[in-house]
Design a protein around this motif. Structure first.
Motif, PDB file in Angstrom:
ATOM      1  N   LEU A 111      -5.233 -37.393 -28.644  1.00  0.00           N
ATOM      2  CA  LEU A 111      -4.912 -35.988 -28.398  1.00  0.00           C
ATOM      3  C   LEU A 111      -5.093 -35.176 -29.671  1.00  0.00           C
ATOM      4  CD1 LEU A 111      -1.681 -36.565 -26.259  1.00  0.00           C
ATOM      5  CD2 LEU A 111      -3.987 -36.057 -25.432  1.00  0.00           C
ATOM      6  N   ARG A 112      -5.887 -35.698 -30.558  1.00  0.00           N
ATOM      7  CA  ARG A 112      -6.154 -35.025 -31.824  1.00  0.00           C
ATOM      8  C   ARG A 112      -6.812 -33.670 -31.560  1.00  0.00           C
ATOM      9  NH1 ARG A 112      -7.447 -37.027 -37.337  1.00  0.00           N
ATOM     10  NH2 ARG A 112      -8.719 -35.447 -38.377  1.00  0.00           N
ATOM     11  N   GLY A 113      -6.194 -32.614 -32.049  1.00  0.00           N
ATOM     12  CA  GLY A 113      -6.757 -31.282 -31.869  1.00  0.00           C
ATOM     13  C   GLY A 113      -6.645 -30.753 -30.459  1.00  0.00           C
ATOM     14  N   ASP A 163       4.862 -40.777 -21.580  1.00  0.00           N
ATOM     15  CA  ASP A 163       4.733 -41.909 -22.488  1.00  0.00           C
ATOM     16  C   ASP A 163       3.660 -41.550 -23.517  1.00  0.00           C
ATOM     17  OD1 ASP A 163       4.432 -44.266 -23.843  1.00  0.00           O
ATOM     18  OD2 ASP A 163       4.107 -45.517 -22.066  1.00  0.00           O
ATOM     19  N   LEU A 164       4.094 -41.168 -24.706  1.00  0.00           N
ATOM     20  CA  LEU A 164       3.186 -40.774 -25.779  1.00  0.00           C
ATOM     21  C   LEU A 164       3.243 -41.769 -26.942  1.00  0.00           C
ATOM     22  CD1 LEU A 164       4.042 -36.988 -25.616  1.00  0.00           C
ATOM     23  CD2 LEU A 164       1.749 -37.921 -25.288  1.00  0.00           C
ATOM     24  N   ARG A 165       3.652 -42.978 -26.639  1.00  0.00           N
ATOM     25  CA  ARG A 165       3.746 -43.991 -27.686  1.00  0.00           C
ATOM     26  C   ARG A 165       2.384 -44.216 -28.343  1.00  0.00           C
ATOM     27  NH1 ARG A 165       6.141 -48.957 -24.573  1.00  0.00           N
ATOM     28  NH2 ARG A 165       4.939 -47.919 -22.905  1.00  0.00           N
ATOM     29  N   ASN A 166       2.388 -44.140 -29.681  1.00  0.00           N
ATOM     30  CA  ASN A 166       1.183 -44.386 -30.487  1.00  0.00           C
ATOM     31  C   ASN A 166       0.050 -43.389 -30.213  1.00  0.00           C
ATOM     32  OD1 ASN A 166       2.345 -46.761 -31.699  1.00  0.00           O
ATOM     33  ND2 ASN A 166       1.916 -47.837 -29.785  1.00  0.00           N
ATOM     34  N   ALA A 167       0.375 -42.264 -29.612  1.00  0.00           N
ATOM     35  CA  ALA A 167      -0.653 -41.255 -29.361  1.00  0.00           C
ATOM     36  C   ALA A 167      -1.032 -40.553 -30.659  1.00  0.00           C
ATOM     37  CB  ALA A 167      -0.152 -40.235 -28.342  1.00  0.00           C
ATOM     38  N   ALA A 212       3.933 -42.370 -32.504  1.00  0.00           N
ATOM     39  CA  ALA A 212       2.940 -41.291 -32.383  1.00  0.00           C
ATOM     40  C   ALA A 212       2.733 -40.615 -33.734  1.00  0.00           C
ATOM     41  CB  ALA A 212       3.395 -40.273 -31.347  1.00  0.00           C
ATOM     42  N   ASP A 213       1.542 -40.058 -33.925  1.00  0.00           N
ATOM     43  CA  ASP A 213       1.212 -39.365 -35.163  1.00  0.00           C
ATOM     44  C   ASP A 213       1.066 -37.874 -34.873  1.00  0.00           C
ATOM     45  OD1 ASP A 213       0.321 -38.437 -37.573  1.00  0.00           O
ATOM     46  OD2 ASP A 213      -1.272 -39.933 -37.808  1.00  0.00           O
TER      47      ASP A 213
END
Length: 275
Positions: free
Chosen positions: A202-204, A216-220, A240-241
Motif C-alpha cells: 500500500l506504498r503511496g 488485517d494490515l499485518r506487515n503491510a 506494518a510500516d
C-alpha cells in the motif's frame, strides 16, 4: 520554521489537559457502546470528571469501558478555548459562559485539526512548490482561532475546510508521486471493513477516509500513503510500516492494534495497549 518554533507549534496542536477545563468530558455527548460504558448528554460533565478537571480513571480508561476517550484528540483546542478564548474563566465559576463555551469547543477542534494537517504539509520537502499557499492558509486559519466566541460560532467551517482540503489533496499528490510506482494501488475502494490486507503493498496509496475497521494490515507496507480520516478502529497494524505516511494522527493509531514491530512516523508514539 526553526526547531524551537516547530516544537512550540506541535505543543499548541496537541491536547494539554492541565490547561483545559475538561471540555471534551463535558461539551461532547456519547452513547453507551463498546467505546463508552454509559450514555452522556452534551453539556453534562462526565461522572469521572474530578473537581480539578482531571479524569479520575485516566490510567484505566480502557478497562473501565471508556475506550472512546483514549482515541479522541482535540488537537489543542481544549487549552486554546479555556485559556485564550475565555481567558482562563472556567464554566464552573462562570456558568453564564458554559453553553457558549461548549458550542465553541468543537468548532475550535475542527480549526486546530486543519492547522495540524497544514503544518504537517508545510514541513514536507515535497510541498516546496505550494509553500506560499500553505503559509497563507495557516495564517488565515490561525486568525480564525483568535476570533471572539460569537464570531467563531458564526464561522462557515465547511467552506473553509473545502479550501484547506484542496491544499491537502495537492500535498497528497506531491508526496505519493514520490512513492515507488510498482504495484501501488491507485483505486482502492473506501470500504475495506475487515479486509485481508496482510502483507499488502500500500506504498503511496490513497486511503483518505477509508473504512479499515478490523482490517488485517499485518506487515503491510503503508509508507507514503495518505491516511487522512482513515478509520483504523481495531485494525491490526502489527509489523506494518507506516513511516513517511501523511496525515496520520495519534488518535487513529490509538484506535488500532499493533506491536513493537509496527513502524510509525517519528511524530507519533506507540500506544501502551500495544506493549
Amino acid at each position: 520554521m526553526s526547531l524551537q518554533q516547530k516544537s512550540e507549534t506541535n505543543h499548541q496542536l496537541h491536547a494539554d489537559c492541565t490547561n483545559c477545563f475538561g471540555l471534551c468530558c463535558v461539551a461532547l455527548p456519547y452513547a453507551k457502546s463498546a467505546d463508552f460504558a454509559k450514555d452522556k448528554a452534551g453539556g453534562t460533565p462526565c461522572s469521572n470528571l474530578d473537581s480539578d478537571y482531571r479524569c479520575t480513571i485516566h490510567n484505566n480508561l480502557r478497562n473501565k469501558g471508556y475506550r472512546g476517550c483514549t482515541v479522541y484528540e482535540c488537537f489543542g483546542a481544549g487549552q486554546k478555548v479555556s485559556q485564550i478564548t475565555y481567558g482562563g474563566n472556567d464554566w464552573r465559576n462562570h456558568p453564564e459562559t458554559a453553553a457558549e463555551m461548549y458550542e465553541v469547543f468543537p468548532i475550535m477542534q475542527q480549526l486546530h485539526e486543519m492547522l495540524s494537517y497544514l503544518y504537517e504539509a508545510r514541513s514536507l520537502k515535497e510541498t516546496k512548490a505550494i509553500y506560499k499557499d500553505l503559509e497563507i492558509a495557516i495564517e488565515e486559519t490561525e486568525k480564525l482561532t483568535n476570533f471572539s466566541p460569537r464570531s467563531i460560532i458564526e464561522l462557515d467551517v465547511p467552506a473553509h475546510r473545502v479550501m484547506i482540503n484542496e491544499l491537502l489533496l495537492r500535498t497528497s499528490e506531491l508526496v505519493r508521486a514520490k512513492a515507488s510506482q510498482g504495484k501501488r494501488s491507485k483505486s482502492l475502494k473506501r470500504d475495506l471493513l475487515g479486509a485481508n490486507l496482510k502483507g499488502a503493498n500500500l506504498r503511496g496509496a490513497n486511503l483518505r477516509g477509508a473504512l479499515l475497521i478490523a482490517a488485517d494490515l499485518r506487515n503491510a507496507d503503508m509508507r507514503m500513503a495518505d491516511l487522512i480520516g482513515a478509520d483504523f478502529r481495531d485494525a491490526d497494524l502489527s509489523g506494518a510500516d507506516l513511516t513517511g505516511s501523511i496525515f496520520l494522527t495519534q488518535a487513529q493509531v490509538n484506535a488500532a492494534k499493533g506491536d513493537k514491530q509496527t513502524k510509525l512516523p517519528s511524530s507519533l508514539t506507540m500506544p501502551t495497549h500495544w506493549m
